[in-house]
Design an enzyme around this catalytic site. Structure first.
Site, mmCIF file in Angstrom:
data_model
loop_
_atom_site.group_PDB
_atom_site.id
_atom_site.type_symbol
_atom_site.label_atom_id
_atom_site.label_comp_id
_atom_site.label_asym_id
_atom_site.label_seq_id
_atom_site.Cartn_x
_atom_site.Cartn_y
_atom_site.Cartn_z
ATOM 1 N N HIS A 42 0.854 -1.196 0.000
ATOM 2 C CA HIS A 42 0.000 0.000 0.000
ATOM 3 C C HIS A 42 0.889 1.246 0.000
ATOM 4 C CE1 HIS A 42 1.242 -0.380 4.194
ATOM 5 N NE2 HIS A 42 1.122 0.941 4.218
ATOM 6 N N HIS A 118 5.357 6.147 -1.130
ATOM 7 C CA HIS A 118 6.110 4.969 -1.577
ATOM 8 C C HIS A 118 5.337 3.723 -1.167
ATOM 9 C CE1 HIS A 118 7.160 5.562 2.657
ATOM 10 N NE2 HIS A 118 7.311 4.242 2.708
HETATM 11 P P1 2AM Z 1 6.446 2.339 5.798
HETATM 12 O O1 2AM Z 1 5.703 1.656 4.688
HETATM 13 O O2 2AM Z 1 7.321 3.411 5.276
HETATM 14 O O3 2AM Z 1 7.106 1.389 6.726
HETATM 15 C C1 2AM Z 1 1.608 0.813 8.601
HETATM 16 O O4 2AM Z 1 2.518 0.557 9.629
HETATM 17 C C2 2AM Z 1 2.143 1.868 7.676
HETATM 18 O O5 2AM Z 1 2.361 3.070 8.395
HETATM 19 C C3 2AM Z 1 3.437 1.511 6.998
HETATM 20 O O6 2AM Z 1 3.269 1.737 5.620
HETATM 21 C C4 2AM Z 1 4.481 2.427 7.580
HETATM 22 O O7 2AM Z 1 5.313 3.061 6.653
HETATM 23 C C5 2AM Z 1 3.669 3.529 8.192
HETATM 24 N N1 2AM Z 1 4.226 3.925 9.484
HETATM 25 C C6 2AM Z 1 4.475 3.133 10.538
HETATM 26 N N2 2AM Z 1 4.954 3.849 11.572
HETATM 27 C C7 2AM Z 1 5.025 5.124 11.159
HETATM 28 C C8 2AM Z 1 5.423 6.344 11.765
HETATM 29 N N3 2AM Z 1 5.850 6.402 13.020
HETATM 30 N N4 2AM Z 1 5.372 7.467 11.016
HETATM 31 C C9 2AM Z 1 4.945 7.422 9.750
HETATM 32 N N5 2AM Z 1 4.543 6.304 9.110
HETATM 33 C C10 2AM Z 1 4.568 5.166 9.811
#
Ligand code: 2AM
Length: 176
Positions: A42, A118
């Site tokens: 996603h 991304h």
């Molecule tokens: P990522 O894909 O760059 O790892 C569910 O966990 C989604 O939320 C993931 O896509 C993750 O990004 C994002 N995510 C998790 N922790 C986060 C944080 N502290 N700040 C921003 N995005 C976060």
């Protein structure tokens, strides 16, 4: 008090494209990388964090005021954040994604953060920088590019477990 739930707004990717990403790239990554499950691929639109049930109702009410037109997004190229997160990039529809992210922040009264859309495909655990860069270079030779229409975004709950996260769709906000 209701249980706190880990939430984020996502743009979920059509199944056919998730399949292409997974079979074309994720499944080629070595064991030193923890691959994101195909069903979990996603674009995060906005990470919310932990909130109780009442908060979920409020999120739904707040984003209901958003009237944002559907648009096309292009997923293209493979890269990494540092030596850790391996992603498929967004290279088309960026302006619209940034605007939509701004609308979500406005509706939620939250601060705009740096937004780097991304699709995370894996998290590196053990590979050295040059190993990972070599793998990403090889992947980019495949010249992956896929476009799709973004016609909604979703509030997702992340259920964390030892086997990895499972994402549950809580509500969908349609674009117009
Ligand atoms: P990522 O894909 O760059 O790892 C569910 O966990 C989604 O939320 C993931 O896509 C993750 O990004 C994002 N995510 C998790 N922790 C986060 C944080 N502290 N700040 C921003 N995005 C976060």
């Amino acid at each position: 008090m209701s249980e706190e739930r880990r939430l984020f707004f996502a743009i979920n990717i059509p199944e056919g494209i998730r399949e292409k990403i997974y079979s074309g790239f994720s499944s080629d990554l070595p064991d030193g990388c923890k691959v994101v499950a195909k069903e979990n691929l996603h674009i995060t639109l906005k990470f919310i964090g932990y909130m109780g049930d009442a908060g979920i109702g409020e999120l739904e009410e707040r984003v209901s005021s958003i009237n944002f037109p559907k648009f096309r997004a292009v997923l293209k190229g493979i890269g990494s954040f540092g030596n850790r997160v391996v992603w498929v990039g967004v290279d088309g529809g960026m302006g619209k994604l940034e605007k939509l992210s701004g609308e979500v922040n406005r509706a939620l009264s939250t601060q705009e953060e740096r937004f780097h859309p991304h699709v995370t495909i894996a998290r590196n655990r053990f590979l050295k920088r040059n190993e990972l860069d070599g793998i990403i270079g090889g992947m980019n030779k495949k010249e992956f590019a896929e476009s799709f229409e973004v016609n909604s975004f979703d509030l997702m709950e992340s259920h964390l477990s030892r086997e990895g996260p499972r994402y549950e769709l809580l509500f969908r906000k349609e674009l117009v």
